[in-house]
Design an enzyme around this catalytic site. Structure first.
Site, PDB file in Angstrom:
ATOM      1  N   LEU A  18       0.844  -1.200   0.000  1.00 26.32           N
ATOM      2  CA  LEU A  18       0.000   0.000   0.000  1.00 26.32           C
ATOM      3  C   LEU A  18       0.876   1.245   0.000  1.00 26.32           C
ATOM      4  O   LEU A  18       1.878   1.297   0.712  1.00 26.32           O
ATOM      5  CB  LEU A  18      -0.858   0.017   1.271  1.00 26.32           C
ATOM      6  N   ASP A  60       3.688  -5.714   2.520  1.00 31.24           N
ATOM      7  CA  ASP A  60       4.052  -4.680   3.502  1.00 31.24           C
ATOM      8  C   ASP A  60       4.678  -5.255   4.766  1.00 31.24           C
ATOM      9  O   ASP A  60       4.843  -4.541   5.753  1.00 31.24           O
ATOM     10  CB  ASP A  60       2.800  -3.873   3.878  1.00 31.24           C
ATOM     11  N   HIS A 162      -0.365   7.285  10.040  1.00 32.90           N
ATOM     12  CA  HIS A 162      -0.242   6.819  11.424  1.00 32.90           C
ATOM     13  C   HIS A 162       0.143   7.978  12.352  1.00 32.90           C
ATOM     14  O   HIS A 162       0.738   8.962  11.907  1.00 32.90           O
ATOM     15  CB  HIS A 162       0.884   5.768  11.516  1.00 32.90           C
ATOM     16  N   CYS A 249       8.836   2.184  11.585  1.00 35.72           N
ATOM     17  CA  CYS A 249       8.037   1.057  11.070  1.00 35.72           C
ATOM     18  C   CYS A 249       8.848  -0.216  10.858  1.00 35.72           C
ATOM     19  O   CYS A 249       8.272  -1.304  10.808  1.00 35.72           O
ATOM     20  CB  CYS A 249       7.440   1.367   9.703  1.00 35.72           C
TER      21      CYS A 249
HETATM   22  C1  CIR Z   1       1.122   0.621   4.834  1.00 26.46           C
HETATM   23  O1  CIR Z   1       0.463   1.454   4.196  1.00 26.46           O
HETATM   24  O2  CIR Z   1       0.614  -0.063   5.717  1.00 26.46           O
HETATM   25  C2  CIR Z   1       2.582   0.438   4.513  1.00 26.46           C
HETATM   26  N1  CIR Z   1       2.799   0.610   3.115  1.00 26.46           N
HETATM   27  C3  CIR Z   1       3.418   1.409   5.297  1.00 26.46           C
HETATM   28  C4  CIR Z   1       3.363   1.193   6.771  1.00 26.46           C
HETATM   29  C5  CIR Z   1       4.252   2.099   7.528  1.00 26.46           C
HETATM   30  N2  CIR Z   1       4.257   1.773   8.888  1.00 26.46           N
HETATM   31  C6  CIR Z   1       4.320   2.636   9.876  1.00 26.46           C
HETATM   32  O3  CIR Z   1       4.270   3.844   9.659  1.00 26.46           O
HETATM   33  N3  CIR Z   1       4.359   2.157  11.105  1.00 26.46           N
END
Ligand code: CIR
Length: 254
Positions: A18, A60, A162, A249
């Protein structure tokens, strides 16, 4: 002090994850190099790094922060329930890795919670209520962490992915924040440094013991962070930024 971390190698399929970034597709080979450097930075900061195998079916899944929340020093973890349908299964996939370190408390449907929405400062959790984390997820989370002596404060977000896209701990009682979040009453007890408007991505810095990880390519933020007294370690996250991901992340720390 943290002593342990968990990371996961990015799968070849990571470009199918995503994203809203519009920065093009990530280069997998470069992402692997950046991941190795990130793990090296965690090790330099004093952590053991438990690196899990890639999961092709979850593009992801390199963003291990989202399917779990660690309770440092408590030998316990919360198994989150990622709010994006393509990511919900990442929770069960990471469960065995969490069980190696202690008891696991799951968030149950219809609650949803992404670890990226969870910010811990001392014994206080802040939880973003977002498109990924709902009120039921928050209520379940609060009931679990209260039993371990933490408080939990909801922070409804108007926009963005987030909570930690916007605000992170960068020194004792000091947060680095977007201008929007800096004005919020929830963070009135802290020293707030506002990230320069044209470097918004760099609000996602990561404090690991005495080392502050700062993303490469954000000179104004770097200068602000150099004044805080921590050792600075720059890490290039360009391929993860293309998938809306950043420094926090990419690992769980505890
Ligand atoms: C998402 O949209 O879930 C991933 N592409 C990115 C997640 C990033 N995670 C975070 O900020 N903790």
């Amino acid at each position: 002090m943290f002593s342990q971390s968990i990371t996961r190698i990015p799968p070849q399929s990571m470009a199918q994850g995503l994203t809203t970034a519009e920065l093009g597709a990530p280069d997998h080979a470069r992402a692997l190099k950046q991941h190795a450097d990130y793990c090296a930075a965690l090790a330099e900061a004093g952590l053991e790094v438990d690196t899990l195998s890639p999961l092709a079916e979850y593009p992801d899944s390199v963003f291990v922060e989202d399917p779990a929340v660690m309770l440092p020093g408590k030998n316990a973890a919360i198994l989150a329930r990622p709010g994006a349908g393509s990511r919900t299964g990442e929770a069960e996939a990471i469960r065995p890795a969490l069980e190696k370190y202690g008891e696991v408390f799951p968030i149950e449907g219809p609650g949803t919670l992404d670890g990226g929405d969870v910010l811990l400062i001392r014994d206080r959790f802040f939880v973003g209520i977002t498109s990924r984390t709902n009120q039921q997820g928050f209520e379940q989370f609060r009931a679990i962490v209260n039993r371990f002596g933490y408080s939990a404060t909801p922070v409804p977000l108007r926009a963005g992915l987030h909570l930690k896209t916007d605000i992170n701990l960068v020194a004792e009682d000091t947060v680095l924040s977007s201008a929007d979040m800096a004005a919020r009453p929830e963070f009135a007890d802290y020293r707030v440094i506002t990230v320069p408007g044209d470097e918004a991505y760099a609000a996602n810095c990561l404090l690991v013991n005495e080392t502050l990880l700062v993303p490469a390519g954000f000179p104004k933020t770097l200068a602000l962070m150099q004044g805080l007294g921590s050792k600075i370690r720059i890490v290039d996250t360009s391929e993860y930024r293309k998938m809306d991901g950043g420094l926090t992340c990419l690992s769980l720390r505890f």
